[in-house]
Design a protein around this motif. Structure first.
Motif, PDB file in Angstrom:
ATOM      1  N   SER A 136      11.759   3.212 -14.406  1.00 52.86           N
ATOM      2  CA  SER A 136      11.496   1.850 -13.939  1.00 52.86           C
ATOM      3  C   SER A 136      10.197   1.855 -13.149  1.00 52.86           C
ATOM      4  O   SER A 136       9.702   2.916 -12.752  1.00 52.86           O
ATOM      5  N   THR A 137       9.638   0.663 -12.937  1.00 54.88           N
ATOM      6  CA  THR A 137       8.353   0.548 -12.251  1.00 54.88           C
ATOM      7  C   THR A 137       8.398  -0.520 -11.174  1.00 54.88           C
ATOM      8  O   THR A 137       9.256  -1.410 -11.179  1.00 54.88           O
ATOM      9  N   ALA A 138       7.452  -0.432 -10.254  1.00 48.00           N
ATOM     10  CA  ALA A 138       7.235  -1.465  -9.239  1.00 48.00           C
ATOM     11  C   ALA A 138       5.737  -1.594  -9.019  1.00 48.00           C
ATOM     12  O   ALA A 138       5.019  -0.584  -8.986  1.00 48.00           O
ATOM     13  N   HIS A 139       5.274  -2.849  -8.869  1.00 52.57           N
ATOM     14  CA  HIS A 139       3.841  -3.099  -8.683  1.00 52.57           C
ATOM     15  C   HIS A 139       3.549  -3.886  -7.417  1.00 52.57           C
ATOM     16  O   HIS A 139       2.381  -4.126  -7.100  1.00 52.57           O
ATOM     17  N   ASN A 140       4.599  -4.272  -6.703  1.00 51.07           N
ATOM     18  CA  ASN A 140       4.434  -5.036  -5.467  1.00 51.07           C
ATOM     19  C   ASN A 140       5.711  -4.914  -4.650  1.00 51.07           C
ATOM     20  O   ASN A 140       6.699  -4.295  -5.097  1.00 51.07           O
ATOM     21  N   LEU A 141       5.716  -5.507  -3.447  1.00 49.06           N
ATOM     22  CA  LEU A 141       6.882  -5.366  -2.566  1.00 49.06           C
ATOM     23  C   LEU A 141       8.126  -6.001  -3.164  1.00 49.06           C
ATOM     24  O   LEU A 141       9.242  -5.497  -2.992  1.00 49.06           O
ATOM     25  N   LYS A 142       7.954  -7.104  -3.873  1.00 51.17           N
ATOM     26  CA  LYS A 142       9.101  -7.796  -4.456  1.00 51.17           C
ATOM     27  C   LYS A 142       9.778  -6.942  -5.519  1.00 51.17           C
ATOM     28  O   LYS A 142      11.003  -6.750  -5.481  1.00 51.17           O
ATOM     29  N   SER A 189       0.861  -1.189   0.000  1.00 53.63           N
ATOM     30  CA  SER A 189       0.000   0.000   0.000  1.00 53.63           C
ATOM     31  C   SER A 189       0.891   1.231   0.000  1.00 53.63           C
ATOM     32  O   SER A 189       2.120   1.132   0.078  1.00 53.63           O
ATOM     33  N   ASP A 190       0.267   2.406  -0.073  1.00 60.48           N
ATOM     34  CA  ASP A 190       1.034   3.654   0.028  1.00 60.48           C
ATOM     35  C   ASP A 190       1.875   3.680   1.295  1.00 60.48           C
ATOM     36  O   ASP A 190       3.044   4.093   1.286  1.00 60.48           O
ATOM     37  N   LEU A 191       1.291   3.253   2.401  1.00 61.00           N
ATOM     38  CA  LEU A 191       1.985   3.273   3.687  1.00 61.00           C
ATOM     39  C   LEU A 191       3.235   2.403   3.641  1.00 61.00           C
ATOM     40  O   LEU A 191       4.316   2.819   4.070  1.00 61.00           O
ATOM     41  N   LYS A 192       3.109   1.198   3.129  1.00 63.18           N
ATOM     42  CA  LYS A 192       4.246   0.275   3.065  1.00 63.18           C
ATOM     43  C   LYS A 192       5.307   0.771   2.085  1.00 63.18           C
ATOM     44  O   LYS A 192       6.511   0.636   2.340  1.00 63.18           O
ATOM     45  N   VAL A 193       4.878   1.352   0.992  1.00 65.31           N
ATOM     46  CA  VAL A 193       5.824   1.902   0.023  1.00 65.31           C
ATOM     47  C   VAL A 193       6.651   3.009   0.653  1.00 65.31           C
ATOM     48  O   VAL A 193       7.875   3.089   0.450  1.00 65.31           O
ATOM     49  N   PHE A 194       6.003   3.858   1.436  1.00 66.47           N
ATOM     50  CA  PHE A 194       6.730   4.931   2.116  1.00 66.47           C
ATOM     51  C   PHE A 194       7.834   4.363   2.993  1.00 66.47           C
ATOM     52  O   PHE A 194       8.965   4.844   2.986  1.00 66.47           O
ATOM     53  N   GLU A 206       8.411   4.682 -10.781  1.00 65.77           N
ATOM     54  CA  GLU A 206       6.968   4.832 -10.616  1.00 65.77           C
ATOM     55  C   GLU A 206       6.427   3.593  -9.912  1.00 65.77           C
ATOM     56  O   GLU A 206       6.531   2.470 -10.432  1.00 65.77           O
ATOM     57  N   VAL A 207       5.884   3.813  -8.719  1.00 58.77           N
ATOM     58  CA  VAL A 207       5.393   2.723  -7.885  1.00 58.77           C
ATOM     59  C   VAL A 207       3.868   2.743  -7.915  1.00 58.77           C
ATOM     60  O   VAL A 207       3.247   3.700  -7.457  1.00 58.77           O
ATOM     61  N   PHE A 208       3.273   1.678  -8.433  1.00 54.55           N
ATOM     62  CA  PHE A 208       1.821   1.596  -8.557  1.00 54.55           C
ATOM     63  C   PHE A 208       1.249   0.898  -7.321  1.00 54.55           C
ATOM     64  O   PHE A 208       1.659  -0.210  -6.976  1.00 54.55           O
ATOM     65  N   GLU A 266      13.478  -4.912  -5.489  1.00 55.47           N
ATOM     66  CA  GLU A 266      14.466  -5.109  -6.560  1.00 55.47           C
ATOM     67  C   GLU A 266      14.866  -3.783  -7.195  1.00 55.47           C
ATOM     68  O   GLU A 266      16.049  -3.535  -7.473  1.00 55.47           O
ATOM     69  N   GLU A 267      13.889  -2.915  -7.413  1.00 52.98           N
ATOM     70  CA  GLU A 267      14.164  -1.660  -8.126  1.00 52.98           C
ATOM     71  C   GLU A 267      14.937  -0.650  -7.288  1.00 52.98           C
ATOM     72  O   GLU A 267      15.716   0.137  -7.826  1.00 52.98           O
ATOM     73  N   VAL A 268      14.727  -0.642  -5.976  1.00 53.96           N
ATOM     74  CA  VAL A 268      15.426   0.361  -5.153  1.00 53.96           C
ATOM     75  C   VAL A 268      16.894   0.021  -4.949  1.00 53.96           C
ATOM     76  O   VAL A 268      17.679   0.894  -4.565  1.00 53.96           O
TER      77      VAL A 268
END
Length: 549
Positions: free
Chosen positions: A503-509, A363-368, A529-531, A513-515
């Motif tokens: 680059s993109t990310a759509h989930n925690l995995k 979620s937004d919270l976890k992405v932060f 861009e994190v969806f 990897e992207e960071v």
């Protein structure tokens, strides 16, 4: 080559005498005398940015970092109006800008001539001073510019210089005349009765210091640490305060999300002392309005907003100078449990925060949480407004990082341009964390040639204005799509067009990897861009808040 126009020469001389170093120019013809003059003068750094709204916020970002005024130059007509959002931000954030607009001469106004509007005093509600000049009137132009620049030196904010030019506009001369301007001096500081203040302070059992937007200041941090030795003092800081101490409460909302009426009463201060700029937290503003302190003192050289509607003293001095004197008079043996009660409660809340975040769904919270972990030490973070800056307030920031956000007007319109201007001015790697709407709204920010390769942009794309699912009201209406503005846009093609790595990310995995290599050295700036799930973000946040009880 210099402009033949005397009025252009006068303006350039004023900027030179008052030590303007950077001039951001937007293309046009009516401003040709100014463009020719500034771009050919060795004492000015000139930048060219096409979109005036982006140019103004880019200049604001530079001024935000250097704390020195930056000049803007545009042509006549609606070009000038595109500066207004940044001017309003500069006015409320006390950031110095010199807005120079070329204009048609008076006899061409309101007769149907092209690219012509009423430019005089157009920013009157959000400007420190408007210098409405006239061609062929050197004496009055010099007087007006002397007053405008003198005020700019004393009071931080924007000034507007409107300069009408008759044609021809492109004539040049080999030398430029020198004009002298008289700097008007004014002592804006009041005499402060420190003895009386200290007497009130030392007799109070509950004192709260609340810090808003503030530039990093190591010397001030030391003084605040000393004041915090008083057990009756509780220090609240925000993400944008850039002041760090283990005893300070820097996640205000976490602390007060779920307090009872009895606990709010216990937290209610006798004296509230504030300094810095605007406060982000709506919770603390509501608390201090509902549970008013007996005294509210605000420390600022220039202005004091009555945010909590009980302002009793405006101390017209900078915060470091104030605490340098005040610390010598503070009684540090005050018998009180005010600070210890709430810092212990803060620790319990922090434990609950950490426990929930570990198991929180994507979620937004976890992405932060994941993004904040990887930001390099001693770098800079720029947050966009709306939900983004509010999420940042839930986490403890790395104390080596400096944080900025346009909180003067709290608009989403120029966050990217401001961040890129700041990145251009600072020597630090810069990360912009932004929402999708804010990013797309200001996408022309990428249209300039001054973006450092170490810029990193993280877009948290939740397919619309996520904050409208969080705040009460919009979801209960029948018009949510007009508040939230759902979309299916991505930044991919913008990055291709403007030369960013994407680059993109759509989930925690994929995010993990992207960071990993996101901050590796590169020839181009990068966008990640994190969806995130639009239908889940608000539910996770509400569950998080409930778990802090």
């Amino acid at each position: 080559m210099y402009p033949k126009k005397e009025l252009a020469q006068i303006i350039i001389a004023a900027c030179r005498q008052f030590e303007i170093q950077t001039v951001v120019i937007s293309p046009g013809s009516r401003n040709a005398p100014l463009t020719i003059g500034f771009s050919n003068h060795k004492d000015f750094e000139t930048l060219s940015i096409v979109d005036e709204r982006c140019a103004a916020f880019f200049a604001l970002g530079i001024a935000q970092q250097t704390l020195n005024p930056v000049a803007l130059v545009c042509t006549s007509g609606s070009a000038l109006l595109n500066y207004y959002p940044a001017i309003a931000e500069a006015y409320y954030s006390q950031i110095p800008l010199v807005v120079i607009s070329a204009d048609r001469p008076a006899h061409l106004i309101d007769i149907g001539d092209g690219q012509t509007i009423r430019q005089e005093n157009v920013f009157k509600n959000h400007i420190l001073y408007s210098a409405n000049l006239k061609e062929f009137d050197a004496e009055n132009s010099i007087k007006a510019l002397s007053k405008a620049f003198s005020l700019l030196r004393q009071v931080k904010g924007p000034i507007h210089i409107n300069a009408p030019f008759n044609e021809p506009l492109y004539e040049t001369v080999a030398t430029i005349n020198d004009f002298r301007f008289i700097a008007e001096e004014s002592d804006l500081q009041d005499t402060i009765d420190y003895e009386n203040l200290a007497s009130q302070w030392n007799s109070a059992k509950k004192k709260m210091i609340l810090v808003g937007v503030h530039s990093p200041n190591a010397a001030l941090e030391i003084l605040l640490d000393k004041v915090a030795d008083d057990p009756s003092v509780l220090v609240f800081t925000e993400t944008t305060s850039n002041l760090y101490n283990k005893r300070f409460v820097n996640s205000i909302d976490n602390l007060i999300f779920n307090l009872t009426e009895e606990e709010f009463t216990s937290l209610q201060p006798d004296i509230l002392l504030t300094f810095g700029g605007m406060i982000v937290s709506k919770k603390i503003k509501k608390f201090l309005r509902d549970y008013s302190p007996k005294e509210h003192w605000h420390v600022n050289e220039l202005r004091a907003f009555d945010t909590y509607q009980v302002l009793s003293k405006h101390l017209k001095i900078d915060s470091h100078s104030f605490f340098k004197h005040f610390c010598e008079l503070v009684d540090y043996d005050n018998k009180s449990t005010y600070e210890s009660t709430w810092t212990h409660y803060k620790q319990r809340i922090r434990e609950k925060h950490n426990h929930y975040i570990k198991t929180a769904p994507y979620s937004d919270l976890k992405v932060f949480e994941q993004v904040l972990k990887v930001i390099p030490d001693f770098s800079e973070v720029q947050f966009s407004n709306s939900a983004i800056i509010r999420y940042s307030q839930l986490f403890e920031m790395n104390s080596t990082i400096t944080v900025f956000c346009n909180r003067g007007t709290s608009g989403i319109d120029g966050s990217t341009s401001t961040a890129l201007g700041a990145a251009y001015a600072t020597q630090k790697p810069t990360t912009l964390i932004t929402g999708d709407l804010s990013f797309f709204y200001d996408s022309n920010a990428l249209w300039n040639n001054y973006i450092p390769s170490d810029v990193r942009i993280v877009i948290i794309n939740n397919s619309g204005g996520g904050i409208f699912k969080i705040i009460p009201g919009p979801k209960k209406s029948t018009a949510l799509k007009y508040f939230e503005t759902p979309h299916c846009l991505t930044a991919e093609h913008l990055c291709v067009m403007f030369g960013f790595e994407y680059s993109t990310a759509h989930n925690l995995k994929t995010l993990a990897e992207e960071v990993v290599g996101f901050y590796d050295k590169s020839d181009k700036p990068k966008v990640l861009e994190v969806f995130t799930p639009s239908d889940l973000n608000d539910l996770v946040l509400k569950e998080y808040i409930n778990n802090l009880k």
